[in-house]
Design a protein around this motif. Structure first.
Motif, short mmCIF file in Angstrom:
data_model
loop_
_atom_site.label_atom_id
_atom_site.label_comp_id
_atom_site.label_asym_id
_atom_site.label_seq_id
_atom_site.Cartn_x
_atom_site.Cartn_y
_atom_site.Cartn_z
N MET A 79 16.09 -7.61 -14.95
CA MET A 79 15.53 -6.50 -15.70
C MET A 79 16.68 -5.61 -16.16
O MET A 79 17.22 -4.82 -15.38
N SER A 80 17.14 -5.75 -17.42
CA SER A 80 18.31 -5.04 -17.89
C SER A 80 18.04 -3.55 -18.09
O SER A 80 18.85 -2.70 -17.71
N ASN A 81 16.92 -3.22 -18.71
CA ASN A 81 16.54 -1.82 -18.90
C ASN A 81 15.93 -1.28 -17.61
O ASN A 81 15.43 -2.04 -16.78
N PRO A 82 15.93 0.07 -17.45
CA PRO A 82 15.25 0.61 -16.26
C PRO A 82 13.78 0.20 -16.27
O PRO A 82 13.15 0.15 -17.33
N PRO A 83 13.23 -0.14 -15.11
CA PRO A 83 11.80 -0.50 -15.07
C PRO A 83 10.95 0.69 -15.47
O PRO A 83 11.38 1.84 -15.34
N THR A 84 9.76 0.41 -15.98
CA THR A 84 8.85 1.51 -16.32
C THR A 84 8.47 2.27 -15.06
O THR A 84 8.50 3.51 -15.03
N ILE A 85 8.14 1.56 -14.00
CA ILE A 85 7.77 2.19 -12.73
C ILE A 85 8.59 1.55 -11.61
O ILE A 85 8.78 0.33 -11.57
N GLU A 86 9.06 2.40 -10.71
CA GLU A 86 9.79 1.89 -9.56
C GLU A 86 9.43 2.72 -8.33
O GLU A 86 9.34 3.94 -8.40
N ALA A 87 9.19 2.02 -7.24
CA ALA A 87 9.00 2.67 -5.93
C ALA A 87 10.18 2.28 -5.05
O ALA A 87 10.55 1.11 -4.99
N ILE A 88 10.78 3.27 -4.39
CA ILE A 88 11.93 3.03 -3.52
C ILE A 88 11.65 3.65 -2.15
O ILE A 88 11.51 4.86 -2.03
N GLY A 89 11.53 2.80 -1.16
CA GLY A 89 11.36 3.27 0.21
C GLY A 89 10.18 4.19 0.41
O GLY A 89 10.28 5.22 1.10
N LEU A 90 9.04 3.82 -0.16
CA LEU A 90 7.86 4.67 -0.10
C LEU A 90 7.23 4.62 1.29
O LEU A 90 6.91 3.55 1.81
N ASN A 91 7.07 5.79 1.90
CA ASN A 91 6.41 5.93 3.21
C ASN A 91 5.31 6.98 3.09
O ASN A 91 5.54 8.07 2.56
N ILE A 92 4.13 6.64 3.61
CA ILE A 92 3.00 7.57 3.56
C ILE A 92 2.31 7.56 4.92
O ILE A 92 1.98 6.49 5.45
N SER A 93 2.13 8.74 5.47
CA SER A 93 1.48 8.89 6.78
C SER A 93 0.31 9.85 6.68
O SER A 93 0.29 10.75 5.83
N PHE A 94 -0.65 9.65 7.56
CA PHE A 94 -1.80 10.56 7.67
C PHE A 94 -1.91 11.04 9.11
O PHE A 94 -1.62 10.29 10.04
N GLY A 95 -2.33 12.29 9.28
CA GLY A 95 -2.49 12.83 10.62
C GLY A 95 -1.20 13.47 11.11
O GLY A 95 -0.17 13.48 10.41
N HIS A 96 -1.24 14.01 12.32
CA HIS A 96 -0.09 14.71 12.89
C HIS A 96 0.12 14.31 14.34
O HIS A 96 -0.82 13.94 15.04
N GLY A 97 1.38 14.40 14.77
CA GLY A 97 1.70 14.17 16.17
C GLY A 97 1.32 12.78 16.64
O GLY A 97 1.58 11.77 15.96
N ALA A 98 0.66 12.75 17.79
CA ALA A 98 0.28 11.46 18.39
C ALA A 98 -0.76 10.72 17.55
O ALA A 98 -0.95 9.52 17.71
N ARG A 99 -1.44 11.46 16.67
CA ARG A 99 -2.50 10.84 15.84
C ARG A 99 -2.00 10.40 14.47
O ARG A 99 -2.78 10.05 13.60
N THR A 100 -0.70 10.42 14.28
CA THR A 100 -0.14 10.02 12.99
C THR A 100 -0.34 8.52 12.75
O THR A 100 -0.09 7.70 13.64
N THR A 101 -0.79 8.19 11.55
CA THR A 101 -0.95 6.80 11.14
C THR A 101 -0.03 6.52 9.96
O THR A 101 -0.08 7.23 8.95
N ARG A 102 0.83 5.51 10.10
CA ARG A 102 1.70 5.12 8.99
C ARG A 102 0.93 4.16 8.09
O ARG A 102 0.72 3.00 8.43
N ALA A 103 0.47 4.67 6.95
CA ALA A 103 -0.35 3.87 6.05
C ALA A 103 0.49 2.98 5.14
O ALA A 103 0.07 1.89 4.76
N VAL A 104 1.68 3.46 4.77
CA VAL A 104 2.61 2.69 3.92
C VAL A 104 3.99 2.79 4.55
O VAL A 104 4.44 3.88 4.90
N ARG A 105 4.66 1.63 4.67
CA ARG A 105 5.96 1.59 5.35
C ARG A 105 7.04 1.00 4.44
O ARG A 105 7.02 -0.19 4.13
N ASP A 106 7.92 1.86 3.98
CA ASP A 106 9.12 1.44 3.27
C ASP A 106 8.82 0.45 2.14
O ASP A 106 9.48 -0.59 2.01
N ALA A 107 7.85 0.79 1.31
CA ALA A 107 7.44 -0.09 0.20
C ALA A 107 8.34 0.14 -1.01
O ALA A 107 8.56 1.28 -1.42
#
Length: 255
Positions: free
Chosen positions: A1-29
């Motif tokens: 892909m010579s030109n920059p991609p239209t969309i790029e995700a780099i190291g995407l992490n998404i969590s829900f909740g706090h503390g001991a109840r934290t859930t990692r929904a997306v890991r380094d995508a």
């Protein structure tokens, strides 16, 4: 892909909740989607694919990592220009349209928000583009079939002339015969308008119909990326991917 991609995700992490109840929904995508490409995110319910899409769309501002559009990092809180150029088609055509608003008003609202000219002409053009026509202007959602409602939802996105459509299981609430019509419509629109698609689905056949490349997600991680030809042929390397493909083949009705 010579030109920059239209969309790029780099190291995407998404969590829900706090503390001991934290859930990692997306890991380094991480993934890249080129201009005019149709890219699929597939996996079982709870794999994190829709969570990725909500972050891309700006509906979820709480993520770590970077999301880029044309090589420029997007702010977590998106501006109005972003929402004109990146639109989302939701899963449920019954829930995404206001039951007390005529189609005409539903389609005029985004034009008013973004201050676009020729509003009524744009409404007619958008309805024609999705195979309905101007006569549908004065109908309420309850007067439309599921497939017609989803066509109106797609018209609402197209009316702003976006370059990116985010598709969140856009056919899963529809009958199988109607699913094919909507997928064919989306394929035609992408070709005619050089649209870039990111599509989320648990249905491998649906993704294979529309996308050229897919990423398979499991427990928040992208475990494998592969061309759709390999998906169809069952050529996957990761054990989870092979299990998913085998389960999909076993669920297909006999010819």
């Amino acid at each position: 892909m010579s030109n920059p991609p239209t969309i790029e995700a780099i190291g995407l992490n998404i969590s829900f909740g706090h503390g001991a109840r934290t859930t990692r929904a997306v890991r380094d995508a991480s993934f890249r989607v080129g201009q005019g490409e149709a890219f699929g995110l597939i996996g079982e319910s709870g794999s994190g694919k829709s969570t990725v899409l909500r972050a891309l769309s700006g509906l979820n501002e709480h993520y770590e990592g970077s999301l880029l559009l044309h090589g420029r990092e997007l702010p977590h809180r998106r501006d109005k220009a972003f929402f004109r150029h990146t639109q989302m088609v939701f899963q449920d055509p019954y829930g995404s349209l206001h039951p007390r608003k005529m189609v005409n008003k539903v389609l005029l609202e985004p034009l008013t928000i973004h201050g676009l000219d020729r509003p009524q002409q744009r409404v007619d053009e958008a309805l024609t583009a999705v195979g309905l026509g101007p006569s549908f202007r004065y109908r309420y959602p309850h007067e439309l079939s599921g497939g017609q409602r989803q066509r109106v939802a797609i018209a609402r996105c197209l009316i702003l002339e976006p370059e990116v459509l985010l598709l969140d299981e856009p056919t899963s609430a529809l009958d199988v015969s109607v699913q094919a019509e909507i997928l064919n419509l989306l394929a035609r629109l992408r070709q005619e308008r050089n649209l870039t698609y990111i599509m989320v689905s648990h249905d491998l056949a649906v993704v294979a119909h529309l996308c050229g490349r897919v990423a398979i997600m499991s427990q928040g991680e992208i475990v494998e990326e592969l061309p759709v030809a390999d998906l169809r042929a069952g050529r996957a390397e990761h054990p989870y991917s092979r299990t998913l493909l085998a389960a999909s083949r076993s669920q297909r009705p006999a010819a």
